[in-house]
Write a protein that holds these residues in place. Structure first.
Motif, PDB file in Angstrom:
ATOM      1  N   TYR A  39       0.657  -1.346  -0.170  1.00  0.00           N
ATOM      2  CA  TYR A  39       0.077  -0.003   0.104  1.00  0.00           C
ATOM      3  C   TYR A  39       1.066   1.036   0.135  1.00  0.00           C
ATOM      4  O   TYR A  39       1.644   2.082   0.708  1.00  0.00           O
ATOM      5  CB  TYR A  39      -0.926   0.221   0.645  1.00  0.00           C
ATOM      6  N   SER A  41       1.241   5.954  -1.635  1.00  0.00           N
ATOM      7  CA  SER A  41      -0.105   6.966  -0.993  1.00  0.00           C
ATOM      8  C   SER A  41       0.492   7.164  -3.571  1.00  0.00           C
ATOM      9  O   SER A  41       1.883   7.934  -3.278  1.00  0.00           O
ATOM     10  CB  SER A  41       0.610   8.043  -0.466  1.00  0.00           C
ATOM     11  N   MET A  44       1.976  11.311  -3.951  1.00  0.00           N
ATOM     12  CA  MET A  44       3.227  10.809  -3.964  1.00  0.00           C
ATOM     13  C   MET A  44       4.708  10.600  -4.608  1.00  0.00           C
ATOM     14  O   MET A  44       5.619  11.202  -4.437  1.00  0.00           O
ATOM     15  CB  MET A  44       3.963   9.974  -1.725  1.00  0.00           C
ATOM     16  N   LEU A  60       3.253   2.486   2.477  1.00  0.00           N
ATOM     17  CA  LEU A  60       3.555   2.554   3.465  1.00  0.00           C
ATOM     18  C   LEU A  60       2.879   1.734   4.582  1.00  0.00           C
ATOM     19  O   LEU A  60       2.567   1.944   5.661  1.00  0.00           O
ATOM     20  CB  LEU A  60       1.671   3.750   4.022  1.00  0.00           C
TER      21      LEU A  60
ATOM     22  N   GLN B   5      -0.774  10.429  10.748  1.00  0.00           N
ATOM     23  CA  GLN B   5      -0.562  10.044   9.213  1.00  0.00           C
ATOM     24  C   GLN B   5      -1.720   9.792   8.627  1.00  0.00           C
ATOM     25  O   GLN B   5      -3.337   9.282   8.695  1.00  0.00           O
ATOM     26  CB  GLN B   5      -0.177   8.721   8.893  1.00  0.00           C
ATOM     27  N   VAL B   7      -4.169   8.212   5.797  1.00  0.00           N
ATOM     28  CA  VAL B   7      -3.222   7.196   4.661  1.00  0.00           C
ATOM     29  C   VAL B   7      -3.232   6.533   3.369  1.00  0.00           C
ATOM     30  O   VAL B   7      -2.773   6.387   2.799  1.00  0.00           O
ATOM     31  CB  VAL B   7      -4.932   6.451   5.375  1.00  0.00           C
ATOM     32  N   VAL B   8      -4.032   8.761   2.903  1.00  0.00           N
ATOM     33  CA  VAL B   8      -3.609   8.459   0.929  1.00  0.00           C
ATOM     34  C   VAL B   8      -2.356   9.239   1.123  1.00  0.00           C
ATOM     35  O   VAL B   8      -1.794   8.799   0.305  1.00  0.00           O
ATOM     36  CB  VAL B   8      -5.395   9.656   0.934  1.00  0.00           C
ATOM     37  N   CYS B   9      -1.926  10.162   1.513  1.00  0.00           N
ATOM     38  CA  CYS B   9      -1.503  11.115   0.732  1.00  0.00           C
ATOM     39  C   CYS B   9       0.452  11.157   1.554  1.00  0.00           C
ATOM     40  O   CYS B   9       1.109  11.365   1.283  1.00  0.00           O
ATOM     41  CB  CYS B   9      -1.661  12.601   0.237  1.00  0.00           C
ATOM     42  N   GLY B  10       0.388   9.870   3.037  1.00  0.00           N
ATOM     43  CA  GLY B  10       1.117  10.455   4.120  1.00  0.00           C
ATOM     44  C   GLY B  10       1.740  11.566   5.058  1.00  0.00           C
ATOM     45  O   GLY B  10       2.729  11.401   5.636  1.00  0.00           O
TER      46      GLY B  10
END
Lengths: 378, 54
Positions: A39, A41, A44, A60, B5, B7-10
């Motif tokens: 998983y 992003s 990013m 992540l 954090q 969960v999508v973009c950190g």
């Protein structure tokens, strides 16, 4: 009982599973992914290079951690060859899998523009973590990069790589950056700040040929001018992955056609994310995926839920000149109006009743996103 | 003090640091941030943050 089978481990696939698990801990879920299942992003990917992040830094949660956390059966590096709807089963590279209900979260493929020349097939694109790993490898020692496409992804990459010290050229047949999202007065705001960072803009033209040169490539543009680049990246858009669904006889338009319950023309098969066309719209952005994932989780849990999209502004990660936009449909009736001016623009799109149905904020106004979103008439 | 954090973009929200540029003072507990708050990087809702260990 056969499981709910989810195809695809991107944001769409993992979001629907995560949301379903919040509602139901017992229902069996199987996830089939053609990649590693880690998983990460996706947003990013377009600002990781300047932060010196490689592909492993972007994970992540590993696939194993996800499988444990979400209590799912996970098949990674597994291809799905066919959906047999009559028997509710899948033909996969690990054998036959039966499903009770099937969720297609297949994503989209980068659109490739056909080029001439002896290096035409060396154009790269970055659409997932594996692509990014490959790109990081290729970027070693690279000084100049050409990007095809000055849209959201093209601009984000241009900013990131220029910030990391590369000479970046953006080539786009249109007239200005982010043209599909905003009016010219807003899009042109990016020109100067990114140019200062080291981005060269080439609008109104496109790459015709790509040939190997002594170092890197020689690109021939329409109008016969040439330029050299060590690396060529295509960022001209995405095409929903519909082949598997099409072969199974599901309704396809631009994407896999689903209703407000994310249901296809087969009552047991659902779709969301970049592969899906929900109520006539393909929306390959984070927020629509989150909303669709939440609604679909409730539907799969037996509730009479429907997806409802609120106003969903899109953030363009160009730190040299930040942008937030609530885009309007191409055929929307109304006009853009400037609401304030300064280092950037603040514009609203007003319909016939003078209601604001879209906006764009750039530069010093980008931080007003949440206030502006509240003012939107949905 | 905990760290959260997206969960999508950190994106990281550190309770100790807060988000002064958004009017959230250092030391603001996650629970005290309004539900309407959205991630400054990617715009997802408060519900889409997870606690991370540091």
């Amino acid at each position: 009982m056969n499981p709910i089978v989810v195809l695809g481990s991107g944001l769409a696939g993992y979001t629907v599973i995560r949301e379903l698990r919040k509602l139901n801990r017992d229902i069996p879920i199987t996830l089939v992914s053609r990649d590693s299942g880690d998983y990460y992003s996706k947003p990013m990917l377009s600002n990781a290079f300047a932060q010196h992040k490689d592909a492993t830094n972007l994970v992540l949660n590993s696939a194993t951690e996800m499988a444990k956390q979400l209590d799912i059966q996970l098949f990674t590096h597994t291809e799905v060859g066919a959906i047999h709807r009559a028997d509710k089963k899948l033909e996969t590279s690990v054998g036959t899998l039966h499903y009770d209900r099937l969720v297609l979260a297949l994503g989209a493929d980068p659109i490739r523009i056909l080029l001439q020349g002896d290096a035409a097939n060396e154009v790269m694109s970055v659409n997932d973590l594996a692509d990014y790993a490959e790109l990081r490898e290729a970027l070693n020692g690279v000084k100049s990069i050409a990007i095809m496409g000055g849209g959201l992804i093209g601009c984000e990459f241009a900013n990131d790589w220029a910030a990391a010290g590369c000479a970046v050229t953006v080539i786009d047949p249109g007239a200005y950056p982010l043209a599909s999202l905003m009016p010219e007065q807003a899009g042109t705001q990016l020109l100067q700040p990114l140019a200062q960072l080291g981005v060269t803009w080439r609008f109104g033209t496109s790459i015709q040929r790509m040939d190997k040169a002594a170092t890197g490539y020689t690109l021939t543009l329409a109008g016969d001018s040439t330029l050299n680049a060590d690396l060529v990246i295509s960022a001209v858009g995405l095409r929903p992955r519909t082949q598997l669904a099409n072969d199974a006889g599901l309704a396809i338009n631009r994407g896999i056609v689903v209703d407000e319950q994310l249901r296809s023309n087969d009552a047991s098969i659902f779709a969301l994310g970049d592969c899906a066309e929900i109520q006539g719209k393909v929306q390959p952005f984070v927020l629509p995926i989150m909303h669709a994932g939440r609604a679909l989780a409730r539907v799969l849990n037996g509730e009479a839920a429907k997806v409802q999209f609120p106003a969903m502004p899109v953030v363009v990660k160009t730190p040299a000149h930040p942008v937030a936009v609530a885009p309007v449909a191409r055929d929307a009736v109304g006009a853009w109006k400037e609401l304030a001016s300064g280092h950037g623009v603040k514009m609203g799109f007003f319909d016939g009743q003078n209601k604001m149905i879209g906006f764009v904020l750039t530069g010093e106004f980008a931080g007003e996103r949440s206030e502006m979103t509240k003012l939107l008439a949905v | 003090m905990k760290v959260w954090q997206c969960v999508v973009c950190g994106f990281i929200y550190d309770e100790k640091v807060g988000l002064p540029e958004e009017g959230i003072k250092p030391g603001t507990a996650w629970a005290d941030i309004p539900e309407s708050w959205a991630c400054p990087d990617c715009g997802v809702a408060k519900a889409d943050f997870e606690m991370v260990e540091v």
